[in-house]
Design an enzyme around this catalytic site. Sequence first.
Site, PDB file in Angstrom:
ATOM      1  N   HIS A  20       0.836  -1.208   0.000  1.00 20.54           N
ATOM      2  CA  HIS A  20       0.000   0.000   0.000  1.00 20.54           C
ATOM      3  C   HIS A  20       0.873   1.261   0.000  1.00 20.54           C
ATOM      4  CE1 HIS A  20      -3.724   2.214   1.298  1.00 20.54           C
ATOM      5  NE2 HIS A  20      -2.809   3.068   1.716  1.00 20.54           N
ATOM      6  N   GLU A  21       1.786   1.327   0.943  1.00 23.21           N
ATOM      7  CA  GLU A  21       2.614   2.544   1.074  1.00 23.21           C
ATOM      8  C   GLU A  21       3.591   2.665  -0.097  1.00 23.21           C
ATOM      9  OE1 GLU A  21       1.668   4.642   3.090  1.00 23.21           O
ATOM     10  OE2 GLU A  21       0.652   3.547   4.671  1.00 23.21           O
ATOM     11  N   HIS A  24       1.859   4.153  -3.064  1.00 23.03           N
ATOM     12  CA  HIS A  24       1.739   5.621  -2.988  1.00 23.03           C
ATOM     13  C   HIS A  24       3.043   6.261  -3.479  1.00 23.03           C
ATOM     14  CE1 HIS A  24      -2.101   6.093  -1.083  1.00 23.03           C
ATOM     15  NE2 HIS A  24      -1.779   5.443   0.012  1.00 23.03           N
TER      16      HIS A  24
END
Lengths: 369, 270
Positions: A20-21, A24
Amino acid sequence: MNFQDALFLLPGLIIGLTVHEASHAISAKWLGDRTAEKMGRISLNPMRHLSIYGTLALFFLHFGWGKPVIVNLYNFKKPKFYYLLSSLAGPVSNLIICGVCLVILYMNSSQMLYNILEPIFLINGMLAAINLVPVPPLDGSKIWPCLIPGMKPTISGKWSMIWVIVLIISLQTGGIDKVLGPVFNGMQRILPNKTPYHTKRPANFPQELVAPEGVQEIVYVNKKPNKHGLSFDCYGMTFLVKDDQQGDSAYVDIEKRLTRFGWRKLKYKLDDPEVENHEQLIEQAVLESGAKLQSRNGFWVKSPDVIIWVYRNNISLPDKKSDSTKMIGAMYLDNISDEMLEDLIEYKNLHSEEFAGIEFTKTVAKPEK
Amino acid sequence: MTKIIREILVLPLRLLLLVTRFFPVVDQYTLAKWTWKIGRTNEDGCKVVMETIDKLGLPAGRVLAHEILTETRSAMIVSGIIWEELAEKNYVGAKEWINLAEEIGCEDCYHLYAVKISNSHMIKEYGHAKIVDEMLACNYLPMEYTNMALLNKAHLLFKAKRCEESEEIVDHMLKVRNDQNAEYLKAELCLVRNEDTLAMQLLAKRRKCMSEVDYNVNVAMAYYAAERVDEGMEWLYKAVSGGYNKEEGNPGIKYIIESAKFADYCAMRN
């Protein structure tokens, strides 16, 4: 959630948070901002993304977080649109992991693989869902200002601490479950059936124990400790589990599995101290739901993996005498252990009227496909 | 693993530091010292240096900053102490710290940009425009630094009468957030184009957070920047009539107020 559950969830959570990170960070780099890259966030090394406090909070506060990816909007040519894309990248990456897990699960029937991928699938789905909640500091709070014309993309930064407190309260009080509950149920339903419980009767299984078609509702039991251990209060019957810890996880397991088969949980409050007559409340809830079945009983056997739910078509309120005890449905499993068979027979002997004409025999049959 | 253990151990101290900021029940210096001893992060280092300067003075702070810089190689420590050097008007000392950080090769050298850009008028080697361009060439700076660079660039372009380019930057900044400084520059650009209504709308946003006198001065300065001296004088006259104290304000404004032209204008109005 106990320590054991948290440990069970940890691998899925680590994979989910890391991807997820990193998503980004990668998307921000593609769109022209290298701030996250410079901070070493384009990496699949979990240590770069996991927050120490966020991980510890998972065990003690039952929620956690990762290190947020810093994005410099000034580096985007189209700040609003690119911020939207970069904010969406995280939840989308979690959904991609879900998709991959689901494809593998449908293509491979290995139980071991199922046990590994199921939590990864569920956690990533939940991560995507929770991050889309429009409350700072979640991604959803960055997405909605980008979708509203005339609004600045950084608006969500204002009063962020207040929103964090609101989020923590809603997590602790279960307020957020109203949003996430349906997502979780939906995700469980799309998982392939890999549990020992089946909705179709295995060969040689007593016909009377087959759940009839169209039965879509069940009243869940209320868990409460007593002097014997942990018990489950149900309509007209108590299920007793001696080991508290085992009973707790088994309860969660039952709920998950039943949900996966499309059973819907009826909403009623048994914990409300102001309600004196629980039975009446349940009856009302059942009737309001339009269910044909008016009472459900069951019993719990020693092994936490083995459970039979028996449905009867009578109402056994304390002030009424039962006039019908015919069983019309049940959940069952295919591999019945000797121990369970003994329990069944014991149960039958105790409730001979209900089981008139039913013979329990040991069956080790594969389910019908 | 050591880092994780350190982070866990230092958490109560950090919380205590936060609390003592509002309720000074424990000595901040002692707490900061222990936080640095256990935590060993750049932030902890910076905090202990600042507390040492407060408690024991700048010389002690310098010694500690040297020690911490050798260990952390973080420009954050340097930028912290440079502000203290500048407060003491020690520009040579400030420049030495910057050189040291650059020699060491700190990974977070961007911390020095804020110091350089704010002091480019005092330390000649730091050409203002050069630093701004250098900052804008980095697409990895934290948002506040880019904001600072963009604003400075827009001002430089405005001063060079390259209004279109300046406005392009300002518009880009305003797409990201409501920045008061960018809005002020945008108002100046509008005044150059004689779009007074839009300019006044933008300036009116500042009205809430300042007194009427200060607001009048702000509007006056915007007109002066747009080279519309007559309107500028009118607004400045309003400010002076409202009780503006030229001694407490900007030296540039004081210079205008004391100019013969403004005196003539005041005489005419009176």
